[in-house]
Write a protein that holds these residues in place. Structure first.
Motif, PDB file in Angstrom:
ATOM      1  N   LEU A  68      31.224  36.790  37.661  1.00  0.00           N
ATOM      2  CA  LEU A  68      30.905  37.110  39.061  1.00  0.00           C
ATOM      3  C   LEU A  68      29.607  37.892  39.138  1.00  0.00           C
ATOM      4  CD1 LEU A  68      34.189  38.244  40.883  1.00  0.00           C
ATOM      5  CD2 LEU A  68      32.761  36.248  41.424  1.00  0.00           C
ATOM      6  N   ALA A 119      31.165  36.874  47.243  1.00  0.00           N
ATOM      7  CA  ALA A 119      31.475  35.438  47.203  1.00  0.00           C
ATOM      8  C   ALA A 119      32.673  35.139  48.096  1.00  0.00           C
ATOM      9  CB  ALA A 119      31.753  34.997  45.768  1.00  0.00           C
ATOM     10  N   VAL A 174      34.427  30.842  44.660  1.00  0.00           N
ATOM     11  CA  VAL A 174      35.348  30.731  43.524  1.00  0.00           C
ATOM     12  C   VAL A 174      36.524  29.860  43.961  1.00  0.00           C
ATOM     13  CG1 VAL A 174      36.887  31.996  41.966  1.00  0.00           C
ATOM     14  CG2 VAL A 174      34.681  33.002  42.667  1.00  0.00           C
ATOM     15  N   VAL A 193      32.360  28.977  40.815  1.00  0.00           N
ATOM     16  CA  VAL A 193      33.221  29.372  39.695  1.00  0.00           C
ATOM     17  C   VAL A 193      34.583  28.693  39.825  1.00  0.00           C
ATOM     18  CG1 VAL A 193      34.477  31.309  38.633  1.00  0.00           C
ATOM     19  CG2 VAL A 193      32.088  31.602  39.364  1.00  0.00           C
ATOM     20  N   VAL A 207      26.947  33.919  42.689  1.00  0.00           N
ATOM     21  CA  VAL A 207      28.169  33.131  42.916  1.00  0.00           C
ATOM     22  C   VAL A 207      28.458  33.001  44.414  1.00  0.00           C
ATOM     23  CG1 VAL A 207      30.659  32.994  42.554  1.00  0.00           C
ATOM     24  CG2 VAL A 207      29.148  33.754  40.696  1.00  0.00           C
TER      25      VAL A 207
END
Lengths: 411, 411
Positions: free
Chosen positions: A158, A192, A165, A121, A162
């Motif tokens: 999310l 994540a 990020v 992400v 994932v």
């Protein structure tokens, strides 16, 4: 509240506890430099420090300086000093390579820690190289999900797929700042890992990586840190991840025993495994010189002045030229970095006119005039004078005749 | 043939057509520097060139120097000048990052050009970072096959599964040199691509990348090129491969339109796609200064003197201390680089003793004393004097008391 005058601004400079730092820097005559968020100015003692490295460490010491001048350890010793500016305890930061390359390493390492997840992400407003590296580091094996101010939000994307990020903490265009603690917690709650790009944070705002429980961070040292053009970047890897995470740039400076010259790679313990090749030591000398200043800076005082300068700029712009530009940087201190961006539909030409008149900011497509405020060498009267020139340029229409040089400046 | 004397060596220096270059360099008093194959000496005008970049381009020009001082184009403009030293026509070399990182890019790019082949080949005697990067760049997807002087040979391992071969042209330990034209042809005949590591070749021996039809090459600029400690490396990609090859370090300086700040990566046409992040410009200044010397060098004359110096060193060693050391560098000019290595079972301590006496070479485990001969600033009398000290150290046994500093020197 009384409207500021040039006299009241001069008075603020007189009372400024950070005012003495200005003498630590070289500001060209006739220039008000509001582009330290792109390339910081030259510290006054940097030239002599670099001359020492060139003529003595290199010229006289030659190969012996790898040991005698501590060259071999510079990525770690300077790393700890940069780390102290972003809330990182010793042994978690190395200075090396470029921000882009360090982001590649952090992404690759994060993916080794989350092998069963297949999405990454980012934010559409991340600095672009961060988005490009997400493509480069994941190839076609991971879905790239981009959030933005217009949605989707982080919460929207999310999920259990994932792995990592990546966010630029302070938006390079608008100056909007993420809440590092809250976002890190949100990302980690989803299982994540979080990578922060601190290029527009380090030396600009207080950062507490360890306190936020951050996983990884990267950033540059040529903006607010004044390390010089293209000064080496840094990477932070939280201690708890270091021995489990690996990255594919398997260079000999990251090897457990680099001088045994074995034919298989064995990553060094700790942060050293994030080093790759031979460090560009003349560029390190620039950063080392600037850190001699930063070692003396009180980050709370720096933040207070940063907010006062950006508040002043916003107030003056809105009182002097309200009909010409829109302030796009948040008013809320909690989400503001150390820059202010103004929207003007023809922003490129007005910025060129400002630069011609010695007020140096920069322009970001499509319509943002960007002004960085570096509390160590920018004062309150500078802000007043800059807005005075801005008002003259915008109200007179003289900007319609201005043109930038052939190519845009570099972030 | 008469045995050389110090007087005959002085006479050779007087007649040396390259002797004038010595004044272009700073040699510390009392030092005979035979380690320019590890870190080249300081050119005499480099300090002033760097000072100009620091105080004028950075200090006064600030962000404007990205355009006005040509900073943005340095990787390409210096790349073409380095390219001219290795037989590469314009537009095929960029100066950037470290040798290790450039090798990663070359490997990754080569694999995109040979997607159906699943083996990579190296030499056990490659500089180790080359071997490590083969592991890093291929992960578990490719078999790594290593050749060596004891076998297997290149012919043994080349088959339709080999995507790419990586070889250090001049062996960093022994000084043995590969025939670039013949090996490149052999590799390409098997359908594989060839990557040359020229770290110990550039500025040391004539190289003709275009003439050999080479595919990729990498190398450093801090050894024979005298660019300074950790000076930026280079990468060569033959024109015919540039638009088909991609590499995963997708940084914004390699983007087709870096200042449009789009959110997807689009590699630039040509060699530019092998750039990544912001270049360390103070280190580039060191290389740029040294290239002002290299632009004037006749490589054929350089090679002739290099062979004469290494011949002389071998002859003197064999006449003065035949029972103490073994010359491991080839006698055959065709396969010799610009260094000579001597095997001594306790080589570490004798080298320490030499360094204490001002004769600076280095040591490579397990038993090699390594001496580099850099024709621009090493003369024939230097060779005589170095062997004189070597003979004294070895015959007196004084080396048994010598110790290196805490850590070995860097390659």
């Amino acid at each position: 509240m009384t409207t500021p005058t040039r006299e009241s601004c001069v008075e603020l400079d007189v009372k400024d506890p950070l005012a003495g730092f200005r003498d630590d820097f070289v500001i060209p005559d006739g220039v008000i430099y509001l582009d330290g968020n792109s390339l910081g100015v030259l510290p006054a003692h940097t030239a002599s420090r670099i001359e020492h490295v060139v003529t003595q460490e290199w010229g006289q010491g030659l190969i012996r300086s790898w040991n005698d001048a501590g060259w071999f350890d510079k990525p770690r010793t300077l790393g700890d000093r940069v780390g102290a500016l972003v809330g990182a305890g010793p042994g978690q930061v190395v200075v090396c390579d470029s921000t882009s390359i360090n982001l590649f390493k952090a992404l690759a390492a994060a993916l080794t820690l989350r092998p069963d997840r297949h999405a990454v992400v980012g934010d559409r407003d991340n600095f672009p190289t961060d988005l490009y590296m997400m493509e480069g580091a994941t190839g076609s094996h991971h879905e790239r999900r981009l959030i933005s101010a217009d949605g989707p939000t982080l919460a929207d994307v999310l999920d259990e797929q994932v792995a990592v990020v990546v966010l630029t903490q302070v938006d390079y265009r608008t100056g909007r700042m993420y809440d590092m603690a809250a976002v890190t917690a949100q990302v980690q709650a989803a299982g994540a890992l979080m990578i922060w790009d601190l290029s527009h944070s380090v030396g600009a705002v207080p950062v507490d990586l360890d306190g936020c429980g951050a996983d990884f961070a990267v950033g540059c040292s040529y903006k607010y840190l004044n390390g010089g053009p293209g000064a080496p970047a840094f990477i932070y890897v939280a201690s708890r991840h270091q021995d489990a995470a690996t990255q594919p740039l398997a260079g000999w400076h990251g090897h457990a025993r680099p001088f045994e010259f074995t034919d298989s790679y064995e990553p060094a313990p700790g942060i050293t495994r994030f080093l790759v090749g031979t460090p560009p030591l003349l560029s390190y000398a620039g950063l080392e010189a600037s850190l001699e200043i930063w070692d003396r800076v009180d980050m709370a005082a720096l933040r207070a002045k940063s907010l006062a300068l950006t508040d002043l700029f916003i107030e003056l712009v809105e009182s002097r030229v309200p009909d010409h530009v829109e302030v796009v940087t948040p008013r809320d201190h909690a989400v503001r970095g150390s820059q202010v961006s103004l929207r003007h539909e023809d922003g490129y030409a007005p910025m060129a006119a400002l630069i011609e008149r010695g007020v140096i900011g920069d322009f970001r497509a499509p319509d943002l005039m960007r002004f960085g405020f570096t509390p160590l060498y920018v004062g309150y009267a500078d802000v007043w004078d800059a807005v005075d020139v801005l008002a003259d340029v915008l109200e007179s229409g003289v900007w319609r005749e201005a043109r930038f040089a052939t190519r845009n400046a570099v972030t």
